[in-house]
Design an enzyme around this catalytic site. Structure first.
Site, PDB file in Angstrom:
ATOM      1  N   SER A  17     -22.465   5.871 -22.334  1.00 45.32           N
ATOM      2  CA  SER A  17     -21.242   6.687 -22.818  1.00 45.32           C
ATOM      3  C   SER A  17     -20.501   7.568 -22.348  1.00 45.32           C
ATOM      4  O   SER A  17     -19.921   7.265 -22.149  1.00 45.32           O
ATOM      5  CB  SER A  17     -21.228   7.268 -23.836  1.00 45.32           C
ATOM      6  OG  SER A  17     -22.078   5.812 -25.061  1.00 45.32           O
ATOM      7  N   ARG A  40     -18.641  15.332 -25.706  1.00 47.70           N
ATOM      8  CA  ARG A  40     -19.349  15.620 -26.638  1.00 47.70           C
ATOM      9  C   ARG A  40     -18.217  14.902 -27.600  1.00 47.70           C
ATOM     10  O   ARG A  40     -18.480  14.452 -28.686  1.00 47.70           O
ATOM     11  CB  ARG A  40     -19.834  16.686 -27.017  1.00 47.70           C
ATOM     12  CG  ARG A  40     -21.715  16.115 -25.950  1.00 47.70           C
ATOM     13  CD  ARG A  40     -22.828  17.641 -26.843  1.00 47.70           C
ATOM     14  NE  ARG A  40     -24.109  16.751 -26.454  1.00 47.70           N
ATOM     15  CZ  ARG A  40     -24.552  15.656 -26.526  1.00 47.70           C
ATOM     16  NH1 ARG A  40     -24.150  14.886 -27.431  1.00 47.70           N
ATOM     17  NH2 ARG A  40     -26.169  15.259 -25.311  1.00 47.70           N
ATOM     18  N   HIS A  43     -17.419  11.745 -26.862  1.00 48.67           N
ATOM     19  CA  HIS A  43     -18.082  10.760 -27.245  1.00 48.67           C
ATOM     20  C   HIS A  43     -18.685  11.279 -28.991  1.00 48.67           C
ATOM     21  O   HIS A  43     -18.669   9.437 -29.583  1.00 48.67           O
ATOM     22  CB  HIS A  43     -19.908  11.643 -26.861  1.00 48.67           C
ATOM     23  CG  HIS A  43     -20.718  10.320 -27.061  1.00 48.67           C
ATOM     24  ND1 HIS A  43     -21.636  10.717 -28.175  1.00 48.67           N
ATOM     25  CD2 HIS A  43     -21.288   9.430 -26.565  1.00 48.67           C
ATOM     26  CE1 HIS A  43     -22.660   9.865 -28.312  1.00 48.67           C
ATOM     27  NE2 HIS A  43     -21.933   8.899 -26.769  1.00 48.67           N
TER      28      HIS A  43
END
Length: 226
Positions: A17, A40, A43
């Site tokens: 990812s 993050r 994500h």
């Protein structure tokens, strides 16, 4: 009809990812030292707007890491954010995660003062801060007392109250993560935090954010610890 899917082992999903995120960011320049936080957030949300709407105050990552290393605790405005923060990792440095939203005294204070629970929970955090930081043998606050990090992902009224407490000299946060999501007073409350030039902050400008984003920023900082 059978669909052809990329075969990725569970342990490799996060790694893959982040590779995709890096590929899709392409030549986008991120502020040095903030890359892990931005990635993050992307994500967590699958939203690349965070590459543009996250605003970092000067030196905030270094200051936040040092605060965690010194034993700072995290106060958040939702149980969801509290559940998502890596409490075991934070505890390695002496910190805890607090959410006062369900506390009876917070509900009573909110009702008595005509405020939201989120605002009242910031008052409770400020009281805890003053109690831990006050040195009876001296005037004022101890410089070596562990501080507080605020991770706000839902309630703009929490940010407004934090702004007021800081202006009144009742609170000195180590960091404010200002990422509430929504439409009413959300944008304005985030801009108020950006006005606090002496308070380290990470702010998601605009309407986007959420408890999951607040938690993932905390975790990104924890994962950056060495």
């Amino acid at each position: 009809m059978k669909t052809e899917l990329e075969q990725v082992l569970p342990a490799e999903i996060e790694k893959r990812s982040f590779e995709i995120i890096t590929e899709e960011l392409g030549e986008k320049k991120l502020l040095p030292g903030t890359e892990l936080i931005v990635k993050r957030c992307i994500h967590t949300s699958a939203d690349f707007d965070y590459a543009d709407n996250l605003v970092f105050s000067d030196g905030v990552v270094e200051k936040a890491v040092q605060a965690i290393r010194s034993g700072a605790s995290i106060v958040t405005d939702t149980q969801m954010a509290k559940a998502g923060i890596n409490k075991k990792k934070l505890a390695e440095y002496g910190g805890q995660v607090y959410c006062f939203m369900s506390d009876e005294d917070v509900a009573e204070a909110a009702g008595k003062n005509g405020t939201t629970r989120a605002a009242a929970s910031m008052d409770k955090a400020a009281e805890m801060y003053r109690a831990s930081a006050h040195d009876p043998s001296e005037e004022g606050m101890r410089k070596d007392s562990p501080g507080l990090i605020f991770a706000i992902g839902n309630a703009p009224t929490a940010l407004v109250r934090l702004y007021e407490l800081i202006q009144e000299g009742k609170l000195q946060p180590e960091l404010i993560i200002a990422v509430p999501v929504g439409f009413v007073n959300v944008v304005q409350s985030k801009e108020m935090i950006l006005e606090l030039k002496d308070t380290p902050s990470i702010v998601a400008r605009g309407r986007k954010g959420g408890s999951n984003i607040a938690a993932c920023i905390c975790n990104a900082l924890l994962y950056m610890m060495k």
